[in-house]
Motif scaffolding. Sequence first.
Motif, PDB file in Angstrom:
ATOM      1  N   LEU A 295       0.807  -1.223   0.000  1.00  0.00           N
ATOM      2  CA  LEU A 295       0.000   0.000   0.000  1.00  0.00           C
ATOM      3  C   LEU A 295       0.841   1.275   0.000  1.00  0.00           C
ATOM      4  O   LEU A 295       0.334   2.368   0.235  1.00  0.00           O
ATOM      5  N   ARG A 296       2.139   1.144  -0.307  1.00  0.00           N
ATOM      6  CA  ARG A 296       3.065   2.276  -0.173  1.00  0.00           C
ATOM      7  C   ARG A 296       2.664   3.500  -0.983  1.00  0.00           C
ATOM      8  O   ARG A 296       2.906   4.628  -0.563  1.00  0.00           O
ATOM      9  N   ASN A 297       2.048   3.331  -2.138  1.00  0.00           N
ATOM     10  CA  ASN A 297       1.654   4.477  -2.955  1.00  0.00           C
ATOM     11  C   ASN A 297       0.200   4.881  -2.759  1.00  0.00           C
ATOM     12  O   ASN A 297      -0.262   5.836  -3.363  1.00  0.00           O
ATOM     13  N   CYS A 298      -0.527   4.134  -1.915  1.00  0.00           N
ATOM     14  CA  CYS A 298      -1.956   4.393  -1.715  1.00  0.00           C
ATOM     15  C   CYS A 298      -2.262   4.960  -0.335  1.00  0.00           C
ATOM     16  O   CYS A 298      -3.111   5.831  -0.194  1.00  0.00           O
ATOM     17  N   ALA A 299      -1.612   4.423   0.696  1.00  0.00           N
ATOM     18  CA  ALA A 299      -1.981   4.754   2.074  1.00  0.00           C
ATOM     19  C   ALA A 299      -1.022   5.736   2.732  1.00  0.00           C
ATOM     20  O   ALA A 299      -1.141   6.000   3.917  1.00  0.00           O
ATOM     21  N   PHE A 300      -0.082   6.243   1.974  1.00  0.00           N
ATOM     22  CA  PHE A 300       0.895   7.179   2.530  1.00  0.00           C
ATOM     23  C   PHE A 300       0.975   8.386   1.604  1.00  0.00           C
ATOM     24  O   PHE A 300       1.021   8.239   0.381  1.00  0.00           O
ATOM     25  N   ASP A 301       0.980   9.580   2.185  1.00  0.00           N
ATOM     26  CA  ASP A 301       1.007  10.809   1.394  1.00  0.00           C
ATOM     27  C   ASP A 301       2.273  10.893   0.551  1.00  0.00           C
ATOM     28  O   ASP A 301       3.367  10.602   1.024  1.00  0.00           O
ATOM     29  N   LYS A 302       2.099  11.300  -0.690  1.00  0.00           N
ATOM     30  CA  LYS A 302       3.222  11.503  -1.616  1.00  0.00           C
ATOM     31  C   LYS A 302       3.141  12.926  -2.164  1.00  0.00           C
ATOM     32  O   LYS A 302       2.044  13.456  -2.369  1.00  0.00           O
TER      33      LYS A 302
ATOM     34  N   LYS B  38      -5.178  12.564  -2.620  1.00  0.00           N
ATOM     35  CA  LYS B  38      -5.030  12.829  -1.179  1.00  0.00           C
ATOM     36  C   LYS B  38      -6.252  12.326  -0.411  1.00  0.00           C
ATOM     37  O   LYS B  38      -6.127  11.817   0.693  1.00  0.00           O
ATOM     38  N   GLU B  39      -7.425  12.484  -1.000  1.00  0.00           N
ATOM     39  CA  GLU B  39      -8.649  11.949  -0.380  1.00  0.00           C
ATOM     40  C   GLU B  39      -8.604  10.427  -0.345  1.00  0.00           C
ATOM     41  O   GLU B  39      -9.008   9.811   0.636  1.00  0.00           O
ATOM     42  N   ASP B  40      -8.120   9.833  -1.434  1.00  0.00           N
ATOM     43  CA  ASP B  40      -7.996   8.372  -1.478  1.00  0.00           C
ATOM     44  C   ASP B  40      -7.016   7.871  -0.425  1.00  0.00           C
ATOM     45  O   ASP B  40      -7.232   6.822   0.182  1.00  0.00           O
TER      46      ASP B  40
END
Length: 131
Positions: A63-70, A78-80
């Motif tokens: 989930l590194r690109n989904c659950a952490f802000d980039k 950001k909402e996702d």
Amino acid sequence: MANTIIDQLKKATDGLLMMSESEYPFEIIFWEEKEPLTNPKILQLTNHPQDSPIEEVELEYFLRNCAFDKEWHDEIQKEDVKKFKVLLQTLKDNLNEIKVYRVGNISIDVYILGRTSDENLAGVSTKIIET
């Protein structure tokens, strides 16, 4: 117990899509299965051929690109991220020994599974496309 975890996972995945080269929804998994999870057992439970490629990865890595802000996330992403953080926390709060299993190549079935307090298997599944 089963209904509680199922309801919480449904709430956490409602309207959530797994981002890859395509977008797929999540499905809830609950199996009354006490046997240790081995790759052949995963393939059997998910109805994949026993010679299917299978890879195990850590939940945070998956989930590194989904659950952490980039930095590159737009407002929608950001909402996702907030929704994925809820899913991540729901999994961690309700399941032990969480593992992510990726089955296949290119069109990959993903199973995020862990043990409930009564030792059954629960989690979510989705699909990702990687070319």
